[in-house]
Scaffold this active site. Structure first.
Site, PDB file in Angstrom:
ATOM      1  N   THR A 126       0.827  -1.210   0.000  1.00 45.94           N
ATOM      2  CA  THR A 126       0.000   0.000   0.000  1.00 45.94           C
ATOM      3  C   THR A 126       0.863   1.262   0.000  1.00 45.94           C
ATOM      4  OG1 THR A 126      -1.415   1.317   1.471  1.00 45.94           O
ATOM      5  CG2 THR A 126      -0.139  -0.393   2.516  1.00 45.94           C
ATOM      6  N   ASP A 127       0.313   2.334  -0.540  1.00 46.58           N
ATOM      7  CA  ASP A 127       1.031   3.622  -0.498  1.00 46.58           C
ATOM      8  C   ASP A 127       1.131   4.152   0.934  1.00 46.58           C
ATOM      9  OD1 ASP A 127      -1.642   4.362  -0.108  1.00 46.58           O
ATOM     10  OD2 ASP A 127      -1.649   5.891  -1.686  1.00 46.58           O
ATOM     11  N   GLU A 128       0.350   3.547   1.856  1.00 39.70           N
ATOM     12  CA  GLU A 128       0.368   4.042   3.238  1.00 39.70           C
ATOM     13  C   GLU A 128       1.716   3.806   3.913  1.00 39.70           C
ATOM     14  OE1 GLU A 128      -3.232   3.462   5.504  1.00 39.70           O
ATOM     15  OE2 GLU A 128      -4.410   3.279   3.685  1.00 39.70           O
ATOM     16  N   TYR A 154      -1.513  -0.413  11.151  1.00 35.28           N
ATOM     17  CA  TYR A 154      -1.734  -1.074   9.852  1.00 35.28           C
ATOM     18  C   TYR A 154      -0.571  -0.809   8.902  1.00 35.28           C
ATOM     19  CZ  TYR A 154      -3.328  -1.440   5.008  1.00 35.28           C
ATOM     20  OH  TYR A 154      -3.396  -1.720   3.648  1.00 35.28           O
ATOM     21  N   LYS A 158       2.329  -3.352   7.274  1.00 41.10           N
ATOM     22  CA  LYS A 158       2.521  -3.548   5.824  1.00 41.10           C
ATOM     23  C   LYS A 158       3.967  -3.212   5.433  1.00 41.10           C
ATOM     24  CE  LYS A 158      -0.242  -4.515   3.120  1.00 41.10           C
ATOM     25  NZ  LYS A 158      -0.656  -5.864   2.651  1.00 41.10           N
TER      26      LYS A 158
HETATM   27  P1  NAD Z   1     -10.018  -6.904   2.708  1.00 41.71           P
HETATM   28  O1  NAD Z   1      -9.968  -6.628   4.170  1.00 41.71           O
HETATM   29  O2  NAD Z   1     -11.272  -6.614   1.949  1.00 41.71           O
HETATM   30  O3  NAD Z   1      -9.668  -8.458   2.450  1.00 41.71           O
HETATM   31  C1  NAD Z   1      -8.671  -9.133   3.126  1.00 41.71           C
HETATM   32  C2  NAD Z   1      -8.923 -10.626   2.977  1.00 41.71           C
HETATM   33  O4  NAD Z   1      -7.859 -11.323   3.640  1.00 41.71           O
HETATM   34  C3  NAD Z   1     -10.235 -11.110   3.604  1.00 41.71           C
HETATM   35  O5  NAD Z   1     -10.918 -11.963   2.711  1.00 41.71           O
HETATM   36  C4  NAD Z   1      -9.776 -11.867   4.840  1.00 41.71           C
HETATM   37  O6  NAD Z   1     -10.655 -12.959   5.185  1.00 41.71           O
HETATM   38  C5  NAD Z   1      -8.425 -12.372   4.400  1.00 41.71           C
HETATM   39  N1  NAD Z   1      -7.542 -12.649   5.542  1.00 41.71           N
HETATM   40  C6  NAD Z   1      -7.311 -11.864   6.632  1.00 41.71           C
HETATM   41  N2  NAD Z   1      -6.464 -12.467   7.466  1.00 41.71           N
HETATM   42  C7  NAD Z   1      -6.127 -13.659   6.891  1.00 41.71           C
HETATM   43  C8  NAD Z   1      -5.269 -14.718   7.268  1.00 41.71           C
HETATM   44  N3  NAD Z   1      -4.590 -14.681   8.416  1.00 41.71           N
HETATM   45  N4  NAD Z   1      -5.144 -15.770   6.435  1.00 41.71           N
HETATM   46  C9  NAD Z   1      -5.849 -15.835   5.268  1.00 41.71           C
HETATM   47  N5  NAD Z   1      -6.685 -14.868   4.871  1.00 41.71           N
HETATM   48  C10 NAD Z   1      -6.814 -13.785   5.673  1.00 41.71           C
HETATM   49  O7  NAD Z   1      -8.786  -6.127   2.109  1.00 41.71           O
HETATM   50  P2  NAD Z   1      -8.578  -5.493   0.640  1.00 41.71           P
HETATM   51  O8  NAD Z   1      -9.057  -4.100   0.664  1.00 41.71           O
HETATM   52  O9  NAD Z   1      -9.080  -6.434  -0.371  1.00 41.71           O
HETATM   53  O10 NAD Z   1      -6.992  -5.449   0.580  1.00 41.71           O
HETATM   54  C11 NAD Z   1      -6.242  -6.538   0.058  1.00 41.71           C
HETATM   55  C12 NAD Z   1      -4.773  -6.213   0.135  1.00 41.71           C
HETATM   56  O11 NAD Z   1      -4.490  -5.030  -0.605  1.00 41.71           O
HETATM   57  C13 NAD Z   1      -4.287  -5.944   1.560  1.00 41.71           C
HETATM   58  O12 NAD Z   1      -3.030  -6.547   1.714  1.00 41.71           O
HETATM   59  C14 NAD Z   1      -4.171  -4.429   1.639  1.00 41.71           C
HETATM   60  O13 NAD Z   1      -3.140  -4.060   2.524  1.00 41.71           O
HETATM   61  C15 NAD Z   1      -3.810  -4.094   0.208  1.00 41.71           C
HETATM   62  N6  NAD Z   1      -4.242  -2.753  -0.259  1.00 41.71           N
HETATM   63  C16 NAD Z   1      -5.558  -2.374  -0.134  1.00 41.71           C
HETATM   64  C17 NAD Z   1      -5.964  -1.129  -0.631  1.00 41.71           C
HETATM   65  C18 NAD Z   1      -7.400  -0.690  -0.551  1.00 41.71           C
HETATM   66  O14 NAD Z   1      -7.703   0.442  -0.920  1.00 41.71           O
HETATM   67  N7  NAD Z   1      -8.347  -1.535  -0.119  1.00 41.71           N
HETATM   68  C19 NAD Z   1      -5.032  -0.290  -1.245  1.00 41.71           C
HETATM   69  C20 NAD Z   1      -3.692  -0.716  -1.355  1.00 41.71           C
HETATM   70  C21 NAD Z   1      -3.338  -1.955  -0.863  1.00 41.71           C
HETATM   71  P1  TYD Z   2     -10.643   4.179   4.579  1.00 44.57           P
HETATM   72  O1  TYD Z   2     -11.661   3.711   3.600  1.00 44.57           O
HETATM   73  O2  TYD Z   2     -10.667   3.602   5.964  1.00 44.57           O
HETATM   74  O3  TYD Z   2      -9.216   4.009   3.908  1.00 44.57           O
HETATM   75  P2  TYD Z   2      -7.731   4.511   4.404  1.00 44.57           P
HETATM   76  O4  TYD Z   2      -7.825   5.028   5.788  1.00 44.57           O
HETATM   77  O5  TYD Z   2      -6.927   3.266   4.337  1.00 44.57           O
HETATM   78  O6  TYD Z   2      -7.303   5.559   3.431  1.00 44.57           O
HETATM   79  O7  TYD Z   2     -10.802   5.738   4.727  1.00 44.57           O
HETATM   80  C1  TYD Z   2     -10.612   6.606   3.642  1.00 44.57           C
HETATM   81  C2  TYD Z   2     -10.662   8.016   4.170  1.00 44.57           C
HETATM   82  O8  TYD Z   2     -11.975   8.304   4.634  1.00 44.57           O
HETATM   83  C3  TYD Z   2      -9.755   8.257   5.361  1.00 44.57           C
HETATM   84  O9  TYD Z   2      -9.198   9.568   5.259  1.00 44.57           O
HETATM   85  C4  TYD Z   2     -10.665   8.157   6.561  1.00 44.57           C
HETATM   86  C5  TYD Z   2     -11.978   8.679   6.012  1.00 44.57           C
HETATM   87  N1  TYD Z   2     -13.209   8.108   6.600  1.00 44.57           N
HETATM   88  C6  TYD Z   2     -14.239   8.950   7.041  1.00 44.57           C
HETATM   89  O10 TYD Z   2     -14.130  10.189   6.981  1.00 44.57           O
HETATM   90  N2  TYD Z   2     -15.377   8.387   7.543  1.00 44.57           N
HETATM   91  C7  TYD Z   2     -15.540   7.036   7.641  1.00 44.57           C
HETATM   92  O11 TYD Z   2     -16.590   6.576   8.139  1.00 44.57           O
HETATM   93  C8  TYD Z   2     -14.483   6.177   7.179  1.00 44.57           C
HETATM   94  C9  TYD Z   2     -14.621   4.679   7.258  1.00 44.57           C
HETATM   95  C10 TYD Z   2     -13.352   6.764   6.653  1.00 44.57           C
END
Ligand code: NAD
Ligand code: TYD
Length: 340
Positions: A126-128, A154, A158
């Site tokens: 992630t970019d975080e 988090y 990562k």
């Molecule tokens: P999500 O929370 O929707 O899905 C995560 C999945 O991992 C779930 O299905 C969960 O059951 C599974 N999981 C959790 N712990 C586990 C374990 N111990 N063993 C096996 N499975 C397990 O997350 P997402 O948004 O789909 O993100 C997926 C990946 O992409 C993550 O690694 C996250 O850090 C990365 N990522 C997400 C975003 C975003 O915007 N959502 C952006 C950049 C990177």
């Molecule tokens: P989120 O979807 O949790 O992603 P991330 O924190 O990983 O970027 O949140 C996106 C942005 O929205 C973040 O700045 C937090 C904000 N946010 C709210 O303002 N209200 C909410 O209820 C949630 C879940 C997030």
């Protein structure tokens, strides 16, 4: 490559990636591996289950034996790791499971890749990991050279996983790559994250909780574009490398919420400003020059089109998110697999 293990396949991006592979690489065998935590939803993979090239395995990436078993059963050529605890707010409440899954789980997967002859490993990051940028410097972007500077448990977990992944390349010569993507949105996004939460709450005429002043900036990418980037890295990327993924779609949270309301034809009266997230990152913004120049990747869906598609998807798939909000989705695994 003939068989890919997709860990975290029942989550938001993992499931989208499974569907992307089944559609765009129909000769591949895809093994979905997921512990089905609160964030994993097998209903999301219902259509994939109908495809003979897909198999689902319930398992935890921190479970050495479960991981060894799937490697013994399948001839895995590559692992793409999406499995993670992914919600910043939850990591602030309870960091421990983040360290266990996001760091130790990655170590278990890396060891399995080593033990099986050096299997290709892609870590979805992630970019975080770069921390945040100030709001008054719109000229600044994250590049792959930006120092790691994490804010939340988090992002710290990562970043640790990224360092471990690169260490396995340097020390053991394991063929690894890492992608660091900005915020995704699209179908199957768990409805406690910003965009799906706002859509669901607006449809139910509930209040729309905006943290702090709502001016924090995120760089939004349609999930299919992220899937396309990961496949490009897997097929054409250089091992040992990190690739930033993002599409220059920066929006304040308030803009995002107002876009949702406009698309749903709702007023703004339910927007409620709530206490800010501790350590809340101000701005994320990706410079995707490397992946564009080296792998020819570019995002295909702009923010307006992507948001329209996303809102339409949530309108057309109400049972999917209503089951999550009611908790009913957690019974699905029992129903499907309870007596197998
Ligand atoms: P999500 O929370 O929707 O899905 C995560 C999945 O991992 C779930 O299905 C969960 O059951 C599974 N999981 C959790 N712990 C586990 C374990 N111990 N063993 C096996 N499975 C397990 O997350 P997402 O948004 O789909 O993100 C997926 C990946 O992409 C993550 O690694 C996250 O850090 C990365 N990522 C997400 C975003 C975003 O915007 N959502 C952006 C950049 C990177
Ligand atoms: P989120 O979807 O949790 O992603 P991330 O924190 O990983 O970027 O949140 C996106 C942005 O929205 C973040 O700045 C937090 C904000 N946010 C709210 O303002 N209200 C909410 O209820 C949630 C879940 C997030």
């Amino acid at each position: 490559m003939t068989t890919i293990l997709v860990t975290g396949a029942a989550g938001f991006i993992g499931a989208n990636f499974v569907y992307y592979l089944l559609k765009n690489r129909p000769a591949l065998r895809v093994i979905g591996f997921d512990a089905l935590t609160y964030a994993g939803n097998l209903e999301t993979l219902e259509a994939a289950m109908q495809n003979k090239n897909f198999r689902f395995v319930k398992g935890d990436i921190t479970d050495v034996e479960a991981v060894a078993k799937v490697f013994a059963e399948e001839k895995i050529d590559a692992v793409v790791n999406f499995a993670a605890e992914s919600h910043v707010d939850r990591s602030i409440e309870d960091p421990q499971v983040f360290l266990r899954t996001n760091i130790l789980g990655v170590q278990v997967l890396l060891d399995a890749c080593r033990a099986n002859g050096g299997v290709r490993f892609h870590q979805v990051s992630t970019d975080e990991v770069y921390g945040d940028l100030p709001l008054d410097r719109p000229d600044l972007f994250f590049t792959e050279q930006t120092p790691i500077h994490t804010s939340s448990p988090y992002s710290a977990s990562k970043a640790s996983a990224d360092l471990l992944t690169l260490a396995y390349h340097r020390t053991y010569g394991l063929p690894v790559t890492i992608s660091r993507c900005s915020n995704n949105y699209g179908p199957y996004h768990f409805p406690e994250k910003l965009i799906p939460l706002m859509i669901a709450n607006a449809l139910e005429d509930k209040s729309l909780p905006v943290y702090g002043d709502g001016l924090n900036v995120r760089d939004w990418l349609y999930v299919e574009d992220h899937c396309k980037a990961i496949l490009a890295i897997l097929e054409k990327g250089s091992v040992g490398e990190v690739y930033n993924v993002g599409g220059h779609n920066e929006r304040t949270n308030l803009d995002v919420v107002k876009t949702v309301l406009r698309l749903l034809g709702k007023g703004e009266d339910k927007i409620t400003y709530v206490r800010d997230r501790p350590g809340h990152d101000r701005r994320y913004a990706i410079d995707p020059t490397k992946i564009r120049n080296e792998l020819g990747w570019f995002p295909e869906t702009d923010f307006d089109t992507g948001m329209e598609k996303t809102v339409q998807w949530y309108l057309a798939n109400r049972p999917w998110w209503e089951h999550i909000r009611s908790g009913a989705y957690q019974e699905y695994y029992e129903k499907m697999y309870g007596n197998r």
